[in-house]
Write an enzyme that holds these catalytic residues in place. Structure first.
Site, short mmCIF file in Angstrom:
data_model
loop_
_atom_site.label_atom_id
_atom_site.label_comp_id
_atom_site.label_asym_id
_atom_site.label_seq_id
_atom_site.Cartn_x
_atom_site.Cartn_y
_atom_site.Cartn_z
N GLY A 28 -8.97 -20.04 -25.28
CA GLY A 28 -8.78 -20.09 -26.72
C GLY A 28 -9.63 -21.17 -27.37
O GLY A 28 -10.59 -21.66 -26.77
N LEU A 30 -11.62 -20.64 -29.80
CA LEU A 30 -12.90 -19.93 -29.66
C LEU A 30 -13.99 -20.53 -30.55
O LEU A 30 -13.73 -20.92 -31.68
CB LEU A 30 -12.71 -18.45 -30.01
CG LEU A 30 -11.69 -17.67 -29.19
CD1 LEU A 30 -11.66 -16.22 -29.63
CD2 LEU A 30 -11.98 -17.78 -27.70
N HIS A 34 -18.13 -18.75 -26.94
CA HIS A 34 -17.29 -17.62 -26.51
C HIS A 34 -17.75 -16.33 -27.19
O HIS A 34 -17.80 -15.27 -26.58
CB HIS A 34 -15.82 -17.84 -26.92
CG HIS A 34 -15.17 -19.03 -26.29
ND1 HIS A 34 -14.78 -20.12 -27.02
CD2 HIS A 34 -14.82 -19.29 -25.02
CE1 HIS A 34 -14.22 -21.01 -26.23
NE2 HIS A 34 -14.22 -20.53 -25.00
N ASP A 147 -20.41 -24.40 -17.81
CA ASP A 147 -19.57 -24.78 -16.67
C ASP A 147 -20.25 -24.21 -15.43
O ASP A 147 -19.78 -23.24 -14.81
CB ASP A 147 -18.16 -24.22 -16.85
CG ASP A 147 -17.47 -24.89 -18.02
OD1 ASP A 147 -17.40 -26.13 -18.04
OD2 ASP A 147 -17.03 -24.19 -18.94
#
Ligand code: PAF
Length: 273
Positions: A28, A30, A34, A147
């Site tokens: 979430g 966002l 995303h 990531d």
């Protein structure tokens, strides 16, 4: 867009689909990073499924699980606008029961860098991603390169467990000032955000030096350190795509990684070479 909150509802909705499913799991809050994953998933698949779940098992004690930004109303609107077909927003009790089977990230490759600094973090990431994969049954799943080690762990899991899912690595999306987008940027005050710009600047410098032919990791790292000298550097490393530290940069097989703490906020950035 259908919003589903329970595992059984999700199973029912997934069973109705016939065609490629692109999946974007999120926690979430966002942002454009995303949304760029969702855009691509939408383009490359018949259906776009997304999830919002702040996964407790990937947070270590003392981390920001309790205060992780919650923007559910905005997230639902953004998901709808971008064309998500099914949005899965489960509660913790829907996902985790008592005395769970766990999954362990690979010993060597998960025990460096993020895995070393946040021991157990990748076990929790793989546990939730595997559960979500089993429920959504995606054709393709989309993850950001920001990531980088998470992306690598998930790719290894898919390979090792023979999951029939294509993992799509998507480029880092940056704000206009260069800062890599992250839900945690919300934590920064305006002066901290100003200081944090040294992080992308160090990455841009590394890129420039490498493109000019410098392949010695130490030289690149030292130049980044000088740009980041006023910040609390957790690590700057140059690794190959298996996350082994390397003294000499290999073009098309290296990643420059930097993690810096600004106030209490850990910020990650990197450059795939
Ligand atoms: O990258 C994230 O937001 C999370 O680690 C993920 C992949 C959604 C698992 O909780």
């Amino acid at each position: 867009m259908i919003i589903v909150k329970t595992v059984n509802e999700l199973k029912d909705e997934i069973a109705k689909l016939s065609g490629d499913i692109g999946f974007v799991p999120t926690m979430g809050a966002l942002h454009k990073g995303h949304l760029s994953l969702m855009d691509r998933a939408k383009l490359e698949n018949r259906y776009l499924v997304s999830s919002i779940f702040v996964n407790p098992t990937q947070f270590l004690a003392g981390e920001d699980f309790e205060k992780y930004p919650n923007r559910y109303e905005d997230d639902i609107k953004l998901s709808k606008d971008i064309g998500v077909d099914i949005l899965f927003m489960p509660n913790i009790d829907d996902i985790y029961g008592f005395d769970e089977v766990t999954i362990k990230a690979p010993k060597v490759r998960s025990f460096t860098l993020e895995g070393y600094k946040r021991a157990g973090h990748f076990d929790g990431v793989l546990q939730i991603v595997l559960k979500l994969f089993n429920l959504v049954k995606p054709t393709r799943a989309y993850f950001g390169k920001k990531d980088a080690q998470q992306l690598s762990m998930i790719s290894i899991m898919v390979k090792n467990l023979f999951l029939d899912i294509e993992i799509i690595a998507c480029d880092i999306i940056r704000d206009d000032d260069g800062l890599a987008l992250s839900s945690r940027n919300i934590y920064l005050s305006s002066s901290q955000r100003e200081q944090a710009l040294a992080i992308p600047n160090s990455i841009f410098k590394a890129k420039e030096i490498i493109l000019n032919g410098e392949l010695k990791s130490k030289v690149v790292i030292d130049s980044m350190k000088s740009i980041l000298s006023n910040l609390d550097i957790e690590y700057i490393e140059i690794v190959d795509r298996d996350f082994n530290q390397i003294d000499t940069i290999e073009i098309d097989n290296s990643i420059v990684l930097v993690v810096v703490k600004v106030g209490d906020t850990r910020l990650l950035d990197n450059l795939f070479i």
